[in-house]
Write a protein that holds these residues in place. Structure first.
Motif, PDB file in Angstrom:
ATOM      1  N   GLU A 199      36.522 -21.392  -5.829  1.00 31.53           N
ATOM      2  CA  GLU A 199      35.164 -21.483  -6.346  1.00 31.53           C
ATOM      3  C   GLU A 199      35.237 -21.872  -7.823  1.00 31.53           C
ATOM      4  N   MET A 200      34.366 -22.803  -8.222  1.00 31.60           N
ATOM      5  CA  MET A 200      34.432 -23.307  -9.589  1.00 31.60           C
ATOM      6  C   MET A 200      34.168 -22.206 -10.604  1.00 31.60           C
ATOM      7  N   THR A 201      33.269 -21.275 -10.269  1.00 34.98           N
ATOM      8  CA  THR A 201      32.996 -20.178 -11.200  1.00 34.98           C
ATOM      9  C   THR A 201      34.233 -19.303 -11.380  1.00 34.98           C
ATOM     10  N   ALA A 202      35.054 -19.182 -10.325  1.00 33.78           N
ATOM     11  CA  ALA A 202      36.290 -18.401 -10.439  1.00 33.78           C
ATOM     12  C   ALA A 202      37.268 -19.093 -11.388  1.00 33.78           C
ATOM     13  N   LEU A 203      37.344 -20.422 -11.310  1.00 35.92           N
ATOM     14  CA  LEU A 203      38.228 -21.155 -12.218  1.00 35.92           C
ATOM     15  C   LEU A 203      37.754 -21.040 -13.670  1.00 35.92           C
ATOM     16  N   ASP A 204      36.449 -21.021 -13.854  1.00 35.72           N
ATOM     17  CA  ASP A 204      35.923 -20.853 -15.216  1.00 35.72           C
ATOM     18  C   ASP A 204      36.328 -19.508 -15.797  1.00 35.72           C
ATOM     19  N   LYS A 205      36.309 -18.472 -14.972  1.00 32.23           N
ATOM     20  CA  LYS A 205      36.716 -17.146 -15.454  1.00 32.23           C
ATOM     21  C   LYS A 205      38.217 -17.114 -15.760  1.00 32.23           C
ATOM     22  N   LEU A 206      39.009 -17.772 -14.916  1.00 34.71           N
ATOM     23  CA  LEU A 206      40.445 -17.837 -15.184  1.00 34.71           C
ATOM     24  C   LEU A 206      40.722 -18.605 -16.481  1.00 34.71           C
ATOM     25  N   ALA A 207      40.004 -19.707 -16.673  1.00 34.36           N
ATOM     26  CA  ALA A 207      40.198 -20.504 -17.885  1.00 34.36           C
ATOM     27  C   ALA A 207      39.782 -19.722 -19.126  1.00 34.36           C
ATOM     28  N   LYS A 208      38.718 -18.955 -19.010  1.00 31.48           N
ATOM     29  CA  LYS A 208      38.277 -18.148 -20.147  1.00 31.48           C
ATOM     30  C   LYS A 208      39.277 -17.043 -20.464  1.00 31.48           C
ATOM     31  N   ALA A 209      39.848 -16.417 -19.417  1.00 33.83           N
ATOM     32  CA  ALA A 209      40.817 -15.345 -19.624  1.00 33.83           C
ATOM     33  C   ALA A 209      42.120 -15.868 -20.206  1.00 33.83           C
ATOM     34  N   ALA A 210      42.434 -17.142 -19.999  1.00 34.86           N
ATOM     35  CA  ALA A 210      43.677 -17.719 -20.529  1.00 34.86           C
ATOM     36  C   ALA A 210      43.649 -17.871 -22.035  1.00 34.86           C
ATOM     37  N   ARG A 211      42.476 -17.932 -22.637  1.00 32.15           N
ATOM     38  CA  ARG A 211      42.320 -18.012 -24.091  1.00 32.15           C
ATOM     39  C   ARG A 211      43.125 -19.164 -24.700  1.00 32.15           C
ATOM     40  N   GLY A 212      42.946 -20.357 -24.137  1.00 41.09           N
ATOM     41  CA  GLY A 212      43.537 -21.551 -24.721  1.00 41.09           C
ATOM     42  C   GLY A 212      44.938 -21.882 -24.268  1.00 41.09           C
ATOM     43  N   SER A 213      45.537 -21.095 -23.364  1.00 42.36           N
ATOM     44  CA  SER A 213      46.924 -21.311 -22.942  1.00 42.36           C
ATOM     45  C   SER A 213      46.960 -21.828 -21.507  1.00 42.36           C
ATOM     46  N   ILE A 214      47.596 -22.985 -21.320  1.00 47.26           N
ATOM     47  CA  ILE A 214      47.752 -23.544 -19.973  1.00 47.26           C
ATOM     48  C   ILE A 214      48.678 -22.663 -19.144  1.00 47.26           C
ATOM     49  N   ARG A 215      49.765 -22.205 -19.735  1.00 52.64           N
ATOM     50  CA  ARG A 215      50.715 -21.378 -18.975  1.00 52.64           C
ATOM     51  C   ARG A 215      50.068 -20.070 -18.515  1.00 52.64           C
ATOM     52  N   ASP A 216      49.258 -19.447 -19.388  1.00 50.90           N
ATOM     53  CA  ASP A 216      48.571 -18.219 -18.991  1.00 50.90           C
ATOM     54  C   ASP A 216      47.606 -18.473 -17.845  1.00 50.90           C
ATOM     55  N   SER A 217      46.918 -19.605 -17.892  1.00 49.27           N
ATOM     56  CA  SER A 217      45.965 -19.902 -16.822  1.00 49.27           C
ATOM     57  C   SER A 217      46.680 -20.114 -15.489  1.00 49.27           C
ATOM     58  N   LEU A 218      47.841 -20.761 -15.504  1.00 57.25           N
ATOM     59  CA  LEU A 218      48.592 -20.986 -14.267  1.00 57.25           C
ATOM     60  C   LEU A 218      49.180 -19.677 -13.736  1.00 57.25           C
ATOM     61  N   SER A 219      49.609 -18.796 -14.641  1.00 54.99           N
ATOM     62  CA  SER A 219      50.114 -17.491 -14.200  1.00 54.99           C
ATOM     63  C   SER A 219      49.000 -16.668 -13.568  1.00 54.99           C
ATOM     64  N   LEU A 220      47.810 -16.694 -14.178  1.00 58.07           N
ATOM     65  CA  LEU A 220      46.670 -15.978 -13.595  1.00 58.07           C
ATOM     66  C   LEU A 220      46.262 -16.600 -12.262  1.00 58.07           C
ATOM     67  N   THR A 221      46.380 -17.920 -12.157  1.00 60.13           N
ATOM     68  CA  THR A 221      46.045 -18.569 -10.889  1.00 60.13           C
ATOM     69  C   THR A 221      47.022 -18.161  -9.793  1.00 60.13           C
ATOM     70  N   ASP A 222      48.312 -18.065 -10.116  1.00 60.81           N
ATOM     71  CA  ASP A 222      49.286 -17.551  -9.150  1.00 60.81           C
ATOM     72  C   ASP A 222      48.902 -16.151  -8.677  1.00 60.81           C
ATOM     73  N   GLN A 223      48.483 -15.316  -9.612  1.00 54.21           N
ATOM     74  CA  GLN A 223      48.086 -13.952  -9.258  1.00 54.21           C
ATOM     75  C   GLN A 223      46.832 -13.950  -8.397  1.00 54.21           C
ATOM     76  N   ALA A 224      45.877 -14.820  -8.717  1.00 57.69           N
ATOM     77  CA  ALA A 224      44.645 -14.889  -7.926  1.00 57.69           C
ATOM     78  C   ALA A 224      44.930 -15.394  -6.517  1.00 57.69           C
ATOM     79  N   ILE A 225      45.861 -16.336  -6.370  1.00 57.11           N
ATOM     80  CA  ILE A 225      46.224 -16.837  -5.034  1.00 57.11           C
ATOM     81  C   ILE A 225      46.819 -15.712  -4.201  1.00 57.11           C
TER      82      ILE A 225
END
Length: 693
Positions: A199-225
């Motif tokens: 869901e796009m809103t879920a990706l927006d929350k992940l991107a916001k939680a990453a706080r500017g870091s691509i690696r953090d966003s991918l790690s959070l995405t792994d956890q969400a999967i």
């Protein structure tokens, strides 16, 4: 094949796949194309923005078998070896684990050898700021003039810790933190390639939680999967990150705008039941207020009515700023609250307490007359229908009514309403003029009589009564009331306006100054017992502080001089010579003792440390002053004498000040209150800070 995390699997393989950082990629690409290569590069920026990845891509461009290029093939043996981390001429060093100078020297010993496979030998030093001072010093010479086949690529998250000598030898590139939209689009691209629903809103929350870091966003995405079993939804991400419900900040602002404390507490309880982060709650409320303010400044052209758009239409801009300021200050005070929940509750209750519709005072006599005038004008002229949010607070629910509804109702019959209002004003005028001779009207009762109050009950329903003005006894209010009513009726009667205003002004000129002093606005606090104002208070804390900070107060100096004059005759004589304007001459006298004194002869012994004061002119002035004082000619001579048994005037004053200081310390040690403080609180006196006053 084992599972590879997204952060490693989707590491960019060329400059085109790097997210953001266009300003850095353009400089590196141009340098590779034109073969304008610096010997040392420094990449700085926050975690996970691509420092190491860009350094590896740059190393790949330097050693690609197709030549130095900004677009390496990615297929040759060198490119594949760099991607896999097996390229022998790319030496990656973790400075955090190799901080000693011996490690740096071992590294530099191999610089002299040419590359084995590639075109350049590349040293990639990550977290370079972790190196010791001696390691930096050992690196300086090689970093400034390395062999032509050696390139240094340095990466750090804290460039401020690097010595200036290192920074001056490198070409510096500062990588920016990515914004939320860039990260969200990148995650969307990756999940599409991975064929994972989201869901796009879920990706927006992940991107916001990453706080500017691509690696953090991918790690959070792994956890969400993993949590969602391959189906990333908004609810799963919200639970995983411990975020609040999207509607909770909106519900809080609804409750604040309506003055509804009951609903406000329900939302806070809902946050507590779900174990929400209290600081995050205030952050979300502040962000929502920011969105409302931006919506009011730049209205959206979309026809879809959103909650933000609805609140932007119903909350005044000044109220938005008030709520925002209270929320921001509440975050600052959260650490000092008894617990975080109480801190949030008190912050929101503060916003509720300063609700613009709650902070209203009991209308005064003049305000009620102004309300009548407003009623007449609104009955004659139609007003614009404005939408107003209802106020549902229990304390004002029955009192508050939207002005728009009353205005609309009055506008239906302007003629009859205006005539009725004028009749009521005439009745008020006659009633007020009948009581014009009465004095000392007490404001504790209603400003109008019972008859007038009943006749105006339909006009004053819209005036909320929450707090009352201070009780003040005012004189000549009936006369003032009649005068105000005269002016009000004159405003509604255009034919007699100029004449009656002139008469009113002439009648009230002599009473205006007396009446103004009796209004509630000019009320000032006074002593109920005037005798208390005449009592002298004890020593004030400011006086004590001044005495402590000042070595010798003027009072102490005067006291010491007086006591010294009583103790020594020469000291008293010096004080009576009035040499204050002749400081050098006075210093000679203060630092001298009388050795010989006959009828016309006087010999003074001056301390040798003050012999620089002796001048013929100064001695002559002192001799003239003594001649004038004794009333006879004095022949003055001055010798140098350091006999410590003989006290000069200054020695007497110092001795007396020391005695006063010792006496002050002794008095404090014997003081019962000081002893009580020492016994109860284990207090200790700072003896060095005690000064006589």
């Amino acid at each position: 094949m084992s599972y590879q995390v997204l952060a490693r699997k989707w590491r960019p393989k060329n400059f085109a796949e790097v997210v953001g950082q266009e300003h850095i990629l353009a400089a590196l690409s141009n340098g590779l194309r034109e073969n304008r290569l610096h010997h040392a590069y420094l990449f700085s920026g926050t975690r996970g923005v691509g420092k190491t990845s860009i350094a590896r891509l740059f190393a790949k461009g330097l050693n690609c078998m197709d030549g130095v290029t900004a677009e390496p093939c990615g297929k040759c043996a060198h490119c594949k070896a760099i991607e896999e981390g097996n390229f022998i001429d790319l030496i990656e060093i973790d400075a955090a684990s190799r901080t000693k100078v011996e490690d740096t020297r071992e590294l530099l010993d191999n610089v002299q050898y040419k590359p084995v496979q590639g075109r350049y030998k590349v040293y990639l030093i990550d977290e370079v700021h972790m190196l010791s001072r001696h390691s930096f010093n050992a690196l300086l010479k090689t970093l400034e003039e390395p062999p032509e086949y050696v390139k240094f690529l340095l990466a750090t998250t804290d460039p401020q810790k690097l010595p200036v000598t290192i920074l001056s030898r490198c070409m510096q590139f500062n990588l920016k933190a990515l914004d939320q939209k860039q990260i969200s689009h990148h995650l969307q691209h990756i999940l599409k390639e991975e064929e994972i629903p989201y869901e796009m809103t879920a990706l927006d929350k992940l991107a916001k939680a990453a706080r500017g870091s691509i690696r953090d966003s991918l790690s959070l995405t792994d956890q969400a999967i993993a949590m969602s079993n391959g189906n990333i939804s908004r609810d799963v991400v919200r639970v995983m990150l411990g975020l609040l419900d999207d509607n909770q900040p909106i519900e809080i602002l609804y409750a604040l705008q309506q003055g509804n404390g009951e609903n406000l507490m329900k939302v806070i309880q809902a946050v507590a039941d779900k174990g929400g982060n209290w600081d995050e709650l205030l952050i979300e409320v502040g962000e929502t207020l920011h969105q409302i303010a931006m919506q009011q400044l730049l209205p959206s052209t979309s026809n879809d009515e959103t909650q933000i758009g609805f609140l932007a239409k119903h909350i005044a801009p000044e109220d938005v700023q008030l709520f925002y300021q209270i929320v921001v200050n509440g975050r600052k005070e959260l650490a000092f609250a008894p617990n975080p929940r109480i801190g949030v509750e008190m912050t929101l209750l503060r916003a509720l307490a300063f609700h613009p519709k709650l902070v209203q005072s009991q209308p005064s006599q003049q305000e009620q007359l102004s309300n009548v005038q407003t009623y007449v004008q609104s009955a004659v002229k139609k007003t614009e229908n404005l939408v107003d949010m209802p106020v549902v607070s229990q304390s004002i629910k029955a009192k508050y009514e939207s002005p728009a509804h009353s205005a609309a109702a009055n506008a239906e019959q302007p003629s009859s309403a205006a005539l009725s209002a004028l009749e009521q004003i005439q009745k008020l005028r006659s009633q007020a003029s009948g009581n014009g001779e009465k004095k000392n009207v007490n404001v504790t009762s209603s400003p109008l009589t019972e008859t007038d109050s009943s006749s105006l009950s339909d006009l004053s329903e819209t005036s909320p009564k929450v707090t009352a003005l201070p009780v003040v006894t005012m004189q000549n209010k009936s006369k003032k009331q009649a005068d105000l009513l005269d002016r009000l009726v004159n405003l509604s009667n255009s034919k007699n306006t100029e004449t009656e205003n002139a008469e009113d002004s002439a009648e009230n000129t002599e009473n205006d100054s007396e009446d103004e002093t009796n209004l509630a606005e000019t009320y000032r606090w006074e002593w109920t017992n005037p005798e208390l104002a005449q009592e002298e208070t004890a020593v004030r804390p400011s006086d004590i502080k001044k005495a402590i900070l000042q070595e010798k107060t003027p009072e102490v100096i005067t006291k010491v001089i007086a006591m010294a004059d009583e103790r020594d005759e020469w000291t008293k004589t010096v004080s009576q010579l009035h040499l204050d304007e002749l400081k050098l001459v006075k210093q000679i006298a203060l630092n001298s003792v009388v050795l010989i004194q006959h009828e016309n002869e006087m010999k003074l012994g001056l301390r040798s440390a003050q012999k620089h004061l002796v001048r013929d002119k100064s001695v002559e002035i002192l001799q003239d002053a003594l001649t004038k004082f004794y009333g006879k000619t004095i022949n003055l001579t001055i010798d140098f004498n350091d006999d410590e048994s003989l006290f000069t005037p200054l020695d007497h004053r110092r001795q007396i000040y020391q005695e006063l200081s010792e006496q002050a310390k002794e008095d404090l040690l014997k003081d019962k209150k000081v002893r009580l403080l020492q016994d109860m609180f284990d207090a200790k006196l700072d003896m060095d800070s005690i000064r006589p006053v």
